[in-house]
Structures are given as structure tokens and as C-alpha cells.
Design a protein around this motif. Structure first.
Motif, PDB file in Angstrom:
ATOM      1  N   LEU A 506     -50.299  -9.756  33.495  1.00 50.57           N
ATOM      2  CA  LEU A 506     -50.126  -9.668  32.042  1.00 50.57           C
ATOM      3  C   LEU A 506     -48.780  -9.031  31.712  1.00 50.57           C
ATOM      4  O   LEU A 506     -48.043  -9.527  30.840  1.00 50.57           O
ATOM      5  CB  LEU A 506     -51.276  -8.873  31.429  1.00 50.57           C
ATOM      6  CG  LEU A 506     -51.194  -8.659  29.915  1.00 50.57           C
ATOM      7  CD1 LEU A 506     -52.572  -8.764  29.274  1.00 50.57           C
ATOM      8  CD2 LEU A 506     -50.591  -7.297  29.563  1.00 50.57           C
ATOM      9  N   ASN A 507     -48.443  -7.921  32.354  1.00 46.67           N
ATOM     10  CA  ASN A 507     -47.167  -7.262  32.090  1.00 46.67           C
ATOM     11  C   ASN A 507     -45.993  -8.179  32.397  1.00 46.67           C
ATOM     12  O   ASN A 507     -44.994  -8.214  31.664  1.00 46.67           O
ATOM     13  CB  ASN A 507     -47.048  -5.976  32.917  1.00 46.67           C
ATOM     14  CG  ASN A 507     -47.843  -4.830  32.317  1.00 46.67           C
ATOM     15  OD1 ASN A 507     -47.975  -4.720  31.104  1.00 46.67           O
ATOM     16  ND2 ASN A 507     -48.394  -3.975  33.171  1.00 46.67           N
ATOM     17  N   GLY A 511     -43.797  -8.985  29.427  1.00 56.66           N
ATOM     18  CA  GLY A 511     -42.637  -8.110  29.505  1.00 56.66           C
ATOM     19  C   GLY A 511     -42.970  -6.693  29.088  1.00 56.66           C
ATOM     20  O   GLY A 511     -42.151  -6.005  28.464  1.00 56.66           O
ATOM     21  N   THR A 512     -44.175  -6.247  29.442  1.00 60.02           N
ATOM     22  CA  THR A 512     -44.656  -4.921  29.039  1.00 60.02           C
ATOM     23  C   THR A 512     -44.917  -4.053  30.255  1.00 60.02           C
ATOM     24  O   THR A 512     -44.709  -4.473  31.401  1.00 60.02           O
ATOM     25  CB  THR A 512     -45.942  -5.061  28.203  1.00 60.02           C
ATOM     26  OG1 THR A 512     -46.897  -5.874  28.937  1.00 60.02           O
ATOM     27  CG2 THR A 512     -45.654  -5.726  26.862  1.00 60.02           C
ATOM     28  N   HIS A 513     -45.406  -2.819  30.034  1.00 63.77           N
ATOM     29  CA  HIS A 513     -45.637  -1.873  31.128  1.00 63.77           C
ATOM     30  C   HIS A 513     -46.970  -1.147  30.959  1.00 63.77           C
ATOM     31  O   HIS A 513     -47.078   0.055  31.151  1.00 63.77           O
ATOM     32  CB  HIS A 513     -44.485  -0.856  31.199  1.00 63.77           C
ATOM     33  CG  HIS A 513     -43.140  -1.480  31.398  1.00 63.77           C
ATOM     34  ND1 HIS A 513     -42.352  -1.888  30.340  1.00 63.77           N
ATOM     35  CD2 HIS A 513     -42.473  -1.785  32.547  1.00 63.77           C
ATOM     36  CE1 HIS A 513     -41.238  -2.412  30.824  1.00 63.77           C
ATOM     37  NE2 HIS A 513     -41.276  -2.357  32.160  1.00 63.77           N
ATOM     38  N   TYR A 514     -48.012  -1.877  30.603  1.00 55.83           N
ATOM     39  CA  TYR A 514     -49.329  -1.266  30.464  1.00 55.83           C
ATOM     40  C   TYR A 514     -49.889  -0.897  31.846  1.00 55.83           C
ATOM     41  O   TYR A 514     -49.682  -1.616  32.826  1.00 55.83           O
ATOM     42  CB  TYR A 514     -50.292  -2.217  29.756  1.00 55.83           C
ATOM     43  CG  TYR A 514     -49.950  -2.473  28.309  1.00 55.83           C
ATOM     44  CD1 TYR A 514     -50.133  -1.484  27.337  1.00 55.83           C
ATOM     45  CD2 TYR A 514     -49.451  -3.719  27.898  1.00 55.83           C
ATOM     46  CE1 TYR A 514     -49.823  -1.730  26.012  1.00 55.83           C
ATOM     47  CE2 TYR A 514     -49.151  -3.967  26.573  1.00 55.83           C
ATOM     48  CZ  TYR A 514     -49.335  -2.969  25.635  1.00 55.83           C
ATOM     49  OH  TYR A 514     -49.027  -3.202  24.321  1.00 55.83           O
ATOM     50  N   LYS A 515     -50.605   0.201  31.878  1.00 51.54           N
ATOM     51  CA  LYS A 515     -51.253   0.621  33.123  1.00 51.54           C
ATOM     52  C   LYS A 515     -52.689   0.110  33.206  1.00 51.54           C
ATOM     53  O   LYS A 515     -53.191  -0.158  34.299  1.00 51.54           O
ATOM     54  CB  LYS A 515     -51.237   2.138  33.235  1.00 51.54           C
ATOM     55  CG  LYS A 515     -49.827   2.713  33.375  1.00 51.54           C
ATOM     56  CD  LYS A 515     -49.860   4.230  33.475  1.00 51.54           C
ATOM     57  CE  LYS A 515     -48.439   4.784  33.607  1.00 51.54           C
ATOM     58  NZ  LYS A 515     -48.448   6.277  33.671  1.00 51.54           N
ATOM     59  N   THR A 516     -53.331  -0.021  32.042  1.00 47.40           N
ATOM     60  CA  THR A 516     -54.707  -0.541  31.997  1.00 47.40           C
ATOM     61  C   THR A 516     -54.855  -1.422  30.769  1.00 47.40           C
ATOM     62  O   THR A 516     -54.089  -1.319  29.801  1.00 47.40           O
ATOM     63  CB  THR A 516     -55.746   0.590  31.911  1.00 47.40           C
ATOM     64  OG1 THR A 516     -55.615   1.246  30.636  1.00 47.40           O
ATOM     65  CG2 THR A 516     -55.562   1.603  33.038  1.00 47.40           C
ATOM     66  N   GLN A 538     -47.426 -11.393  23.358  1.00 50.80           N
ATOM     67  CA  GLN A 538     -48.679 -10.718  23.028  1.00 50.80           C
ATOM     68  C   GLN A 538     -49.328 -11.378  21.823  1.00 50.80           C
ATOM     69  O   GLN A 538     -50.545 -11.563  21.785  1.00 50.80           O
ATOM     70  CB  GLN A 538     -48.416  -9.231  22.757  1.00 50.80           C
ATOM     71  CG  GLN A 538     -49.678  -8.423  22.492  1.00 50.80           C
ATOM     72  CD  GLN A 538     -49.379  -6.958  22.215  1.00 50.80           C
ATOM     73  OE1 GLN A 538     -48.222  -6.578  22.050  1.00 50.80           O
ATOM     74  NE2 GLN A 538     -50.410  -6.142  22.173  1.00 50.80           N
ATOM     75  N   TRP A 539     -48.495 -11.747  20.841  1.00 47.04           N
ATOM     76  CA  TRP A 539     -49.047 -12.392  19.648  1.00 47.04           C
ATOM     77  C   TRP A 539     -49.727 -13.720  20.005  1.00 47.04           C
ATOM     78  O   TRP A 539     -50.790 -14.032  19.482  1.00 47.04           O
ATOM     79  CB  TRP A 539     -47.963 -12.648  18.595  1.00 47.04           C
ATOM     80  CG  TRP A 539     -48.520 -13.406  17.437  1.00 47.04           C
ATOM     81  CD1 TRP A 539     -48.486 -14.744  17.217  1.00 47.04           C
ATOM     82  CD2 TRP A 539     -49.321 -12.864  16.370  1.00 47.04           C
ATOM     83  NE1 TRP A 539     -49.185 -15.071  16.081  1.00 47.04           N
ATOM     84  CE2 TRP A 539     -49.706 -13.936  15.552  1.00 47.04           C
ATOM     85  CE3 TRP A 539     -49.726 -11.570  16.054  1.00 47.04           C
ATOM     86  CZ2 TRP A 539     -50.480 -13.751  14.406  1.00 47.04           C
ATOM     87  CZ3 TRP A 539     -50.503 -11.392  14.912  1.00 47.04           C
ATOM     88  CH2 TRP A 539     -50.874 -12.476  14.107  1.00 47.04           C
ATOM     89  N   TYR A 807     -45.398 -18.576  26.097  1.00 48.98           N
ATOM     90  CA  TYR A 807     -45.097 -17.158  25.904  1.00 48.98           C
ATOM     91  C   TYR A 807     -43.650 -16.935  25.449  1.00 48.98           C
ATOM     92  O   TYR A 807     -43.124 -15.845  25.563  1.00 48.98           O
ATOM     93  CB  TYR A 807     -45.402 -16.380  27.182  1.00 48.98           C
ATOM     94  CG  TYR A 807     -46.889 -16.296  27.448  1.00 48.98           C
ATOM     95  CD1 TYR A 807     -47.717 -15.525  26.634  1.00 48.98           C
ATOM     96  CD2 TYR A 807     -47.480 -17.004  28.489  1.00 48.98           C
ATOM     97  CE1 TYR A 807     -49.089 -15.460  26.854  1.00 48.98           C
ATOM     98  CE2 TYR A 807     -48.848 -16.937  28.716  1.00 48.98           C
ATOM     99  CZ  TYR A 807     -49.643 -16.164  27.894  1.00 48.98           C
ATOM    100  OH  TYR A 807     -51.002 -16.096  28.110  1.00 48.98           O
ATOM    101  N   ASN A 808     -43.016 -18.016  24.959  1.00 44.59           N
ATOM    102  CA  ASN A 808     -41.672 -17.947  24.385  1.00 44.59           C
ATOM    103  C   ASN A 808     -40.603 -17.673  25.437  1.00 44.59           C
ATOM    104  O   ASN A 808     -39.555 -17.113  25.143  1.00 44.59           O
ATOM    105  CB  ASN A 808     -41.601 -16.887  23.278  1.00 44.59           C
ATOM    106  CG  ASN A 808     -40.410 -17.096  22.351  1.00 44.59           C
ATOM    107  OD1 ASN A 808     -40.057 -18.241  22.035  1.00 44.59           O
ATOM    108  ND2 ASN A 808     -39.788 -16.024  21.921  1.00 44.59           N
ATOM    109  N   ARG A 809     -40.867 -18.095  26.659  1.00 46.00           N
ATOM    110  CA  ARG A 809     -39.890 -17.947  27.730  1.00 46.00           C
ATOM    111  C   ARG A 809     -39.163 -19.281  27.933  1.00 46.00           C
ATOM    112  O   ARG A 809     -39.807 -20.335  27.965  1.00 46.00           O
ATOM    113  CB  ARG A 809     -40.568 -17.521  29.030  1.00 46.00           C
ATOM    114  CG  ARG A 809     -41.260 -16.174  28.937  1.00 46.00           C
ATOM    115  CD  ARG A 809     -42.051 -15.847  30.189  1.00 46.00           C
ATOM    116  NE  ARG A 809     -43.155 -16.781  30.408  1.00 46.00           N
ATOM    117  CZ  ARG A 809     -44.128 -16.596  31.293  1.00 46.00           C
ATOM    118  NH1 ARG A 809     -44.136 -15.496  32.041  1.00 46.00           N
ATOM    119  NH2 ARG A 809     -45.083 -17.486  31.451  1.00 46.00           N
TER     120      ARG A 809
END
Length: 1016
Positions: A506-507, A511-516, A538-539, A807-809
């Protein structure tokens, strides 16, 4: 005061002033033209009579003093509303209106048709600045009806409330009065005069001159009453019109007599009854209505009645004498009625996407949203469907008596969280038309709401099952749902974990840094769109989840209903969401709803058949297509919608009296609307009869297989820049519509294909796929499209498609096709900032598109264009591209850069457009591609000289009676159409609507006319 000459108007010189006392005001007050009059019975405060230049200092807007149309005195205020300047307003400095019971003023309109504008009153509680909400003032939006000529407006001040109806207006502190038009008004000139406040009886000194033919408009809170000054017998009528009325009455009576004679002889006169009903509307109903009761309108109406009744009487006479022969038949058998009657509707069987009648014929069920029983000789009962409001456990009208309202008042978790847009009928907010003005916006994740919904369904099902004509039950429609409550957040996290597996992928995707997953919070919205800077990856997942969870909820509601009613066909949805920018906030995925919930498909709309064709294409099997509230706009649209497969229709609307909350709805009624001439009323009744008589033939056209599909990209609907989520039309939707409209006049059926259907293999049935600016695509869908081409299919790529993934990539989809996009010049979108409320009560921002320039392309005489190259225009989005050597350049921009190229790939062909094309040019291009791709078109419709016809739709089908053809002229001019069959002239055409044989292959088609032929 100067006398105003106006026909039968009472001269002011005859008025008596002896019982009036004029209180002399200070000079400053006099200059403001504010006068107070007292009498024995009333009190009047003149706000402005526009007799001095001082008036102009008090009014803001495009106005000037004029002596052209004064209602009182010598001058008035002329206002020229234009697109940039649509508001006239007056600040009220001494705003104590509490001692008066009504506001009066006069308006003269030089328009030839009624116009409807808006009036607003602001008080000190709301203020009158830009921050005021439209619910916290008296907002008579779209309620000020103006007839041609003089209009006398009365606004009742007694018990006047703000538009929310939650508080009274502070009449002792009024701050501003404003009058405005719609922002799209080009030019509207009106003359205003004699603004005054009145208590009790008004005397002659201030009263405006009125004539019997003038229009009075009374605004009383939400309600509007439109009458004439009258009385009716005093309204002037010319001798010409009186004579026409007498003639029309005689022709009407003569037709009735002839019909009676024809019935005695056994002739079927149901079509003749259409002329009788139309004549009655023109002779007795419309002359009572203010907008029809004038010489110009009555002359048109009475002349039509004379012509129509005379023509039908003569036709019946030719039948009675045998001059006009009936079709040959076995005279030992007595035939049934020409138009089959409706069977009992409840429990009708379904076959091949249509309900069936007693004899197994497809059933076209056309009813009216209205109570008329007399019209049921033409229409089905309006009881053919119900909206049970099961999704929310009540409606804005009924929720107060529902278990849901009780739960909403008692439990905080029943309130929706984090959404400030339209409530989607779940259940009501201050934007909801009608009903009690109170915010009752529910959260469907609340266990208390779900328990209340179950109790509501159990209670209500007993009532709807008593309806013997219940054909289908709408659980609810015009829906929209999004909620940010903690249950929703946890559901979203669970959904993400199921989709992505663990937080690492998911990260990487976001392009995020969530741990959980527990850290994730759904992206918020404000003003109905994501916040600036929202993570678009994410949207996309949040919007996809929201559609999935709402579809799941609808499946649950259906399961509850099925406990109590296992038979009645069910439906739900919000079809409007599939074709506007806000699909990402709607929670609506019609493809899921149709295939997981619906027994019948719900579509609302008229005009273009795009929306209904899309919904039918999304269905995994044939289902009846039902329109519970079809606003015709124009009668010409009814039969084309039926020919495309819409078989159950309730027409909006035929009320028993003119609508009195929203005057613009008057014009939606064929009985009352000034946009419907009497000829349209007759045409409507005949089209409805033809729908029953020719049901087999009409149904055959929607079963004809399609060979051309347009890509409907859910990904490109959800993955849009945040600001576009309130736009009515996004670039993708604009190109989608252009592709549909450009292809529909090429004598072949065009359908749609979704991403899911592509993955399921539906492209195997197609010869051509059109991709219209689908900027974001999933890799597996692109791979399936490439496989379709390699196996022999044709692909048309319109700009700008296949640029990014879901995902807009950025992706390499195009480079793998040998196309490198170096620069994109986008179509320019002008945001007006204007929010327009649609028929479904949603708000959309009106966006207009324009191209910075238009060029004629340089056509190469190769490939598609080897013979007779067309003239093509480039207009809109354009790309600067480099293409591989394996491409063949078919057209270039004036600078020589490639504009259109083709590429052989496997056994198929790719056509890549580096520019958008206007519809006519796109249609010319697609015509060539259809031919090259092998799209079968055995029937072609040409002009007299062999040219293609624009705005003419034609389709061929095989029916029980042989080969069938329909032709629809969507243009506003008559035309001659030449029918070609298999490359030669089409002969032996039998007109099934008129029941007559044509002599040759040349067909005369009137504007808006639909013709249905059998090819004998």
C-alpha cells in the motif's frame, strides 16, 4: 401623475384622492422617493416609483430610468440583464417592514414567451454579504414568473420565513432586495416600477393601473400563484380570435359526431380520440391559463384545432365510404382492438429484457405522473410502480412517521459524518425539494438505522403488496452516499487490507509511510470535493471502497425486502452519477447495482440516448429498462428512447393543476407547458398508442447486436483532479459524449463496454473499440485491449488516453504502441463558479470548454483516405507526438507534425489521434474506420444526392414481421432521405406508423419525426 394608456386600463385621472392624506416627509426622504400614504383602511410605503434620478443611486445593477413602460407615474426602471450582469439589487437602509403585509411591484416583459427569474430578501439576521447561505434568507429562486406584457407581483410578508423554514424573517430589519436571472441568460430586458409596501387596502394614489389581461403573481412563502387580473369575460379578444374559436368548436363537435358514426360501423377510433383530447385542451383548458389566454396564443391553438379535427374527420369519412381501404384481412374472424389494452401489470413475466403481455408480446408500459383517469385510454395506470424508500427507511415527505426518524433523534451515531454535499435522498437536507425543511441526513453504518430500516420495510410492505398494478418497486433512486464515521473508517481499513495484503505494498502504491492500516484515515472533503493536496492514489481507493460498500448495503436492503416480498421486481440506483464529474463522491457504481441488485434497470432522462445505452450495456443480461420520471423535454425523444430499449416509462408530468412551488415545472407538463404546442400533445398521444400497437417491431431494434463499443472507464471517472469532482462534465466525459454522438448517425448501433467487461472477454463480440480520453487505465485492462487488437479488432484512441494507471502514476502504455507524447495542449475549461441544481437535486459546477484554435488537417491520400479524402478539423486537446516508423501518418497538423496515424498490430489495426476533433469531423473519420473494420451496415441513409446526413439516426433490425428500419430526424428542418439497401435503392418500404406503402426509396422526414418501416 401621468395616465398610462393600455387598452382597457382605468385612467388614473378618474381616481379620487379625497380620502387620502399625504404626510410630507423631510427633503432627504422625498429625494429617495419613499412616500408613506395612510387611508381609512390601509397604509402604503412607496419604496421607489422611479420618478427622479435619485432612484439610480439606490439600485445596483444594469439599469437606467425609462419612460417606455411606466406602471405608475411617468417613468420606470429599465434593466438589461446579461451574462456578466444578472442581478438588480437595492440596499434597504430603513428596513422596518413589520407594519406591512405585502410587497408589491410591477414588471413589464417584452419577451414572447414566459420567463422565470428569482427574488431574494435579506435581513439583519443573515446579513447581505457574500458569506450568507441561501437558506438563511427568503430565497424565491426560480419563482418569479413573468408573462409577456404586464405582471403585477405580490410578495406576502405575513408569516414570511427564511428558506430553511427554521426561522421567521426579521421584517423589522430588512437589509436588501435583489432580483436576478440565471447566469446563462444572454439578454433579457425588463421594466420595473412602483415598489411599495402595503397594509390592508391600497388606495388609488399608489395603486398601479391594471387591465384584465395582465398577469398577477402571488408569492406566499414557497408557493406561487399565477392568474390574470380578470375577470375572464372582461379579457379583450379580437373578432378574428372569436371567429376562430367558433369554427374550432364546430369542427370539434363535427369530429365527435363522425367518431360516433365510425364506432357504430365497427371502425377503431382510438387514434381519433387523440385529436379529441388535444382539441379539448386547446379549447377549454389552456384558455384558462394566464400564459395562453392572449390573442396570439389562442389564434395558434384554435387554428390548430380547426385543422386537426377537420383532417381527422375527413380521414374517417374516407374510411366510411371505402375511398380509403383497410388492410386485407380474413373477414370470418373478428380482429381485436388496433391497440392492445394493458393487462393487469402485477406479476408480468419477463423475457429478453421486456415485460410480456397476455399474448407474449413485449409490453411498452407508458404512464403519466399524474392522476388523470380519463387519459388511461392512452396511458397505463400511474400505479405501475412505487418508490418504497426502503434504502433509507423513509423519504423527505414521510420520514417523520418512520422508525428511522425516531432513531435519528435518539442516537448520535445515526447522523452522517464529514460530508457537506447533497444528501442523496438519504434522507433530506435543506436542498431537498419539498418536504419539511430540516436536516435529517443518516449514516447507513449505524446499527440503529439498519434496525429502523428493517422495521420500516416490514411495516410498509403490507401496503405496497395491495397494489394490483405494481409492476416493479424502486427501493430508492437518485441516490448518493458517502460517510466518514468511525465505522466507515474501520470498514475502509479492512477493505484496504484485503486489497493490498499488507501495508508495505500500500505504501509503495500510495507513496506513503504508514506503519499499520489502523493509522489510515479516509481523505476528507469540503464543499463536496477532496481537500487541496489530497493524495490521489489514496482517494482512488477511498472512492472505490465507497462504491463497493454502498452496493453491499443495497444488496442487504434487497435481502430484507425479499423476506416479505419474494416476487416484485426491485431496483435502486443513481444513474445520473455515471455521467457527471462527481461520480467519485457519489458511492454509485451502476454496473455493480444493475448486476447485484436490480431486477429492472432504472434510468431517468430524455434527449440523447447515451445514458440509457450505457446502463443497458453494463447489464450482464437483458433486463427491462424503466424510467420512473421521464422529463420529455421534447415529444420527439419518446419513440427513440423506446427504440433503444426503454420499455417502462412514467412521463413527468401531467398534474391536475399547474405546479405552484416551482413555476418552471409548469413547462414540463404537455397539458400546461408553453413549450408544447398542441401538435406536440397530439403527437405524444399517437406515439404512446404506436408503442403498444408496434411493440414487437420496436423491441426488435434494441436486440440488434452491436459491433462498435465505446470504453466506459470507471478508473477515469474516479481518478480525476479533486476540483473536477464538482464539475458537471470532465474532459473524459466530454470526449465520451462526442464519440457517442459522432457515431450514432452512421447507421449502425454503438454500445459501451466497461473495464470489467473487457476483462471478462466482451470485446470478442466487437469489431471496433473507441477509447475516448480515458487518461487513467489499469494495466490488465490495457493488456486485454491490446490482445483484442492483435486478434483482429480495430482500436481508435482519442487524446489523451492511456497516460497513467489507476493510482495516477505515469505508464508506458503508449510507448509500447510506438507513441511518445512530448507535449499536451489541453482543451481549455472555463470554470464559471456557478452551481446548478439538477433534476435530481445534486449540484454541479457549470464548466464550459473551448479550444484555443482550430486547424484544418493536412490529409494524406493513403490508407483510410486513399480515395476521396475528407476534410477534417482539429479542435480541442492536441498532442505533440513522435511515432515509430511502423506507423502510417494519415493526417498532419499545419506544421507537419502527426495528427492521425494508423498502426498494424497482429491481425488488427490501431488508429491514434493526436488531436480531438469536432463531432462532424469525428463522424467522418469513424465512417471510414467503420468501413475498414468491417462493421456491417446493410442499410445506409443518404441525402438526395448521395451525401451523408447529419442528425439522422437509422437502424436495421430483424423482427417477427421481417426486416425493419427506423429513421429519426433529430434536426430542426425537414429533409429528404434516400434509403439504400445493400448498396442499391431501397424499394417496397411500408410505413408502419402511417400504415401506408411508399412509392420509392426517397423518404420525407419532418423535424423530430420518427418513421418505422417494414422492408417488404
Amino acid at each position: 401623475m401621468k395616465e398610462r394608456a393600455a387598452g382597457l386600463r382605468a385612467p388614473l385621472s378618474d381616481l379620487k384622492f379625497s380620502r387620502w392624506v399625504l404626510f410630507v416627509l423631510p427633503v432627504s426622504a422625498f429625494l429617495l422617493s419613499t412616500w408613506t400614504f395612510l387611508s381609512q383602511t390601509g397604509k402604503v410605503l412607496v419604496l421607489d416609483d422611479f420618478e427622479t434620478d435619485a432612484s439610480l443611486s439606490r439600485w445596483q445593477g444594469p439599469c437606467r430610468l425609462s419612460t417606455t413602460h411606466p406602471a405608475h407615474g411617468n417613468s420606470c426602471l429599465e434593466v438589461k440583464f446579461t451574462s456578466p450582469s444578472t442581478t438588480l439589487s437595492m440596499p434597504v437602509k430603513e428596513g422596518d417592514w413589520s407594519g406591512y403585509d405585502r410587497l408589491l411591484f410591477d414588471v413589464f416583459s417584452s419577451e414572447i414567451q414566459p420567463r422565470i427569474i428569482s427574488l431574494r430578501l435579506y435581513d439583519a439576521v443573515s446579513g447581505d454579504g457574500p458569506e450568507v447561505t441561501r437558506f438563511d434568507l427568503y430565497d424565491a429562486e426560480g419563482k418569479l414568473f413573468l408573462n409577456p406584457g404586464w405582471n403585477h407581483v405580490e410578495v406576502v410578508l405575513r408569516d414570511l420565513k427564511a428558506s430553511s423554514e427554521l426561522r421567521p424573517m426579521a421584517l423589522n430589519r430588512i437589509r436588501r432586495l435583489s432580483i436576478s436571472t440565471d447566469s446563462i441568460v444572454r439578454l433579457l430586458t425588463l421594466h420595473f416600477d412602483n415598489f411599495r409596501l402595503v397594509l390592508g387596502t391600497e388606495g388609488a394614489a399608489t395603486a398601479s393601473t391594471m387591465a384584465p389581461q395582465d398577469t398577477t403573481i402571488r408569492l406566499e412563502g414557497r408557493w406561487v400563484t399565477i392568474l390574470q387580473v380578470g375577470p375572464q369575460d372582461k379579457i379583450p379578444t379580437t373578432e378574428t380570435v372569436k371567429h376562430l374559436r367558433e369554427q374550432a368548436q364546430l369542427e370539434y363537435q363535427a369530429l365527435q359526431t363522425t367518431i360516433h358514426s365510425a364506432e357504430i360501423m365497427g371502425l377503431d377510433t382510438i387514434y381519433s380520440q387523440a385529436d379529441v383530447v388535444t382539441a379539448e385542451i386547446g379549447l377549454t383548458i389552456r384558455p384558462l391559463l394566464a400564459w395562453f389566454n392572449n390573442d396570439r396564443e389562442k389564434e395558434k391553438m384554435f387554428s390548430y384545432v380547426i385543422q386537426a379535427c377537420q383532417a381527422e374527420r375527413q380521414r374517417l369519412g374516407r374510411l366510411l365510404t371505402g375511398e380509403l381501404r383497410l388492410p386485407e384481412r380474413d373477414d370470418t374472424q373478428i380482429a381485436g382492438p388496433l391497440v392492445p389494452s394493458y393487462p393487469p401489470l402485477h406479476g408480468r413475466p419477463v423475457q429478453d429484457g421486456f415485460f410480456q403481455d397476455r399474448e407474449g408480446r413485449p409490453l411498452f408500459v407508458i404512464s403519466l405522473h399524474g392522476p388523470s383517469i380519463a387519459l388511461q385510454q392512452f396511458f397505463a395506470t400511474p400505479m405501475q410502480h412505487i418508490e418504497s424508500y426502503s434504502v433509507g427507511g423513509g423519504s423527505r415527505w414521510t420520514v417523520d412517521n418512520s422508525p428511522v426518524y425516531e432513531a435519528f433523534q435518539k442516537f448520535p451515531d445515526t447522523h452522517r459524518v464529514g460530508w457537506d454535499g447533497w444528501c442523496g435522498h438519504l434522507i433530506r437536507d435543506l436542498d431537498s425539494m419539498g418536504g419539511k425543511k430540516e436536516n435529517t441526513v443518516i449514516c447507513l453504518e449505524s446499527p440503529h438505522i439498519r434496525e429502523a430500516v428493517e422495521r420500516y420495510i416490514e411495516r410498509e410492505v403490507k401496503q405496497w403488496l395491495k397494489n394490483p398494478d405494481l409492476l416493479y418497486n424502486i427501493m430508492a433512486y437518485e441516490l448518493q452516499y458517502i460517510c466518514y464515521c468511525e465505522r466507515s473508517q474501520q470498514m475502509f481499513r479492512t477493505w484496504l487490507e484485503k486489497k493490498h495484503g499488507n501495508v508495505g505494498p500500500l505504501n509503495q502504491t500510495w507513496g506513503t509511510h504508514y506503519k499499520t492500516f489502523g493509522e489510515i484515515v479516509a481523505p476528507l472533503t469540503k464543499n463536496s470535493r477532496p481537500l487541496p493536496g489530497t493524495n490521489r492514489a489514496q482517494w482512488y481507493d477511498w472512492a472505490s471502497f465507497n462504491q463497493d460498500r454502498f452496493s453491499d448495503y443495497l444488496v442487504w436492503v434487497k435481502s430484507v425486502i425479499r423476506r416479505f416480498d419474494p416476487v416484485t421486481p426491485l431496483a435502486a440506483g443513481g444513474s445520473f452519477s455515471m455521467l457527471y464529474g462527481g461520480n467519485g463522491t457519489s458511492g454509485i457504481d451502476e454496473e455493480q447495482i444493475i448486476n447485484r441488485v436490480d431486477d429492472v434497470i432504472i434510468h431517468e432522462g430524455s434527449g440523447s440516448t447515451l445514458g440509457m445505452d450505457l446502463q443497458m450495456a453494463l447489464s450482464d443480461k437483458p433486463r427491462p429498462l424503466c424510467d420512473p420520471e421521464m422529463n420529455l423535454e421534447e415529444v420527439r425523444y419518446l419513440l427513440p428512447h423506446m427504440l433503444h430499449g426503454k420499455s417502462v416509462i412514467q412521463l413527468w408530468h401531467w398534474p391536475d393543476q399547474p405546479p405552484y412551488e416551482y413555476p418552471h415545472l409548469i413547462n414540463d407538463s404537455p397539458a400546461h407547458g408553453w413549450k408544447f404546442p398542441l401538435s406536440d400533445v397530439a403527437a405524444l398521444l399517437r406515439a404512446v398508442l404506436d408503442g403498444r400497437r408496434l411493440s414487437r417491431e420496436i423491441a426488435a431494434f434494441s436486440a440488434a447486436p452491436a459491433q462498435v463499443a465505446i470504453l466506459y472507464s470507471r478508473t477515469s471517472m474516479l481518478q480525476v483532479p479533486p476540483e473536477m469532482l464538482t464539475w458537471q462534465v470532465t474532459p473524459y466525459l466530454r470526449e465520451l459524449e462526442n464519440a457517442y454522438e459522432a457515431s450514432r448517425f452512421l447507421d449502425a448501433r454503438t454500445t459501451f463496454v466497461s473495464e470489467k467487461q473487457i476483462l471478462d472477454g466482451k470485446l470478442a463480440k466487437m469489431k471496433l473499440l473507441i477509447v475516448p480520453a480515458a487518461s487513467h487505465m489499469r494495466a490488465e485492462v490495457v493488456a486485454s485491449i491490446n490482445q483484442f487488437v492483435e486478434q483482429g479488432g480495430a482500436l481508435v484512441m482519442l487524446p489523451s488516453s492511456f497516460l497513467s494507471d489507476e493510482y495516477n502514476r505515469p505508464t508506458e502504455y503508449l510507448s509500447r504502441m510506438g507513441v511518445q507524447v512530448q507535449h499536451i495542449e489541453e482543451l481549455m475549461a472555463d470554470r464559471t463558479g456557478e452551481l446548478e441544481q439538477g433534476y435530481d437535486q445534486t449540484f454541479h459546477e457549470r464548466v464550459t470548454y473551448h479550444s484555443p484554435h482550430s486547424d484544418t488537417l493536412l490529409i494524406r491520400s493513403v490508407g483510410l483516405f486513399a480515395n476521396d479524402p475528407p476534410v477534417l478539423q482539429a479542435e480541442g486537446t492536441r498532442q505533440d507526438v513522435s511515432i515509430s516508423a511502423s506507423h502510417q501518418v494519415l493526417a498532419a497538423f499545419p506544421n507537419g507534425r502527426p495528427a492521425l496515424a494508423s498502426l498494424s498490430r497482429g491481425h488488427g489495426q490501431v488508429y491514434y489521434a493526436a488531436t480531438s476533433l469536432p463531432r462532424r469531423s469525428l463522424s467522418l473519420l469513424l465512417d471510414r474506420i467503420f468501413k475498414t473494420a468491417g462493421v456491417s451496415r446493410p442499410v445506409r441513409i443518404r441525402g438526395e444526392h448521395g451525401e451523408g446526413l447529419w442528425n439522422v439516426e437509422a437502424r436495421l433490425a430483424e423482427g417477427g414481421s421481417g426486416k425493419l428500419l427506423y429513421i429519426v430526424n433529430f434536426s430542426d428542418t425537414p429533409l429528404n432521405a434516400r434509403v439504400e439497401v445493400d448498396g442499391g435503392p431501397g424499394h417496397c418500404l411500408y410505413d408502419l406508423r402511417k400504415q401506408e406503402k411508399l412509392a420509392g426509396s426517397l423518404v420525407r422526414v419532418q423535424p423530430g419525426e420518427t418513421l418505422i418501416f417494414r422492408l417488404d
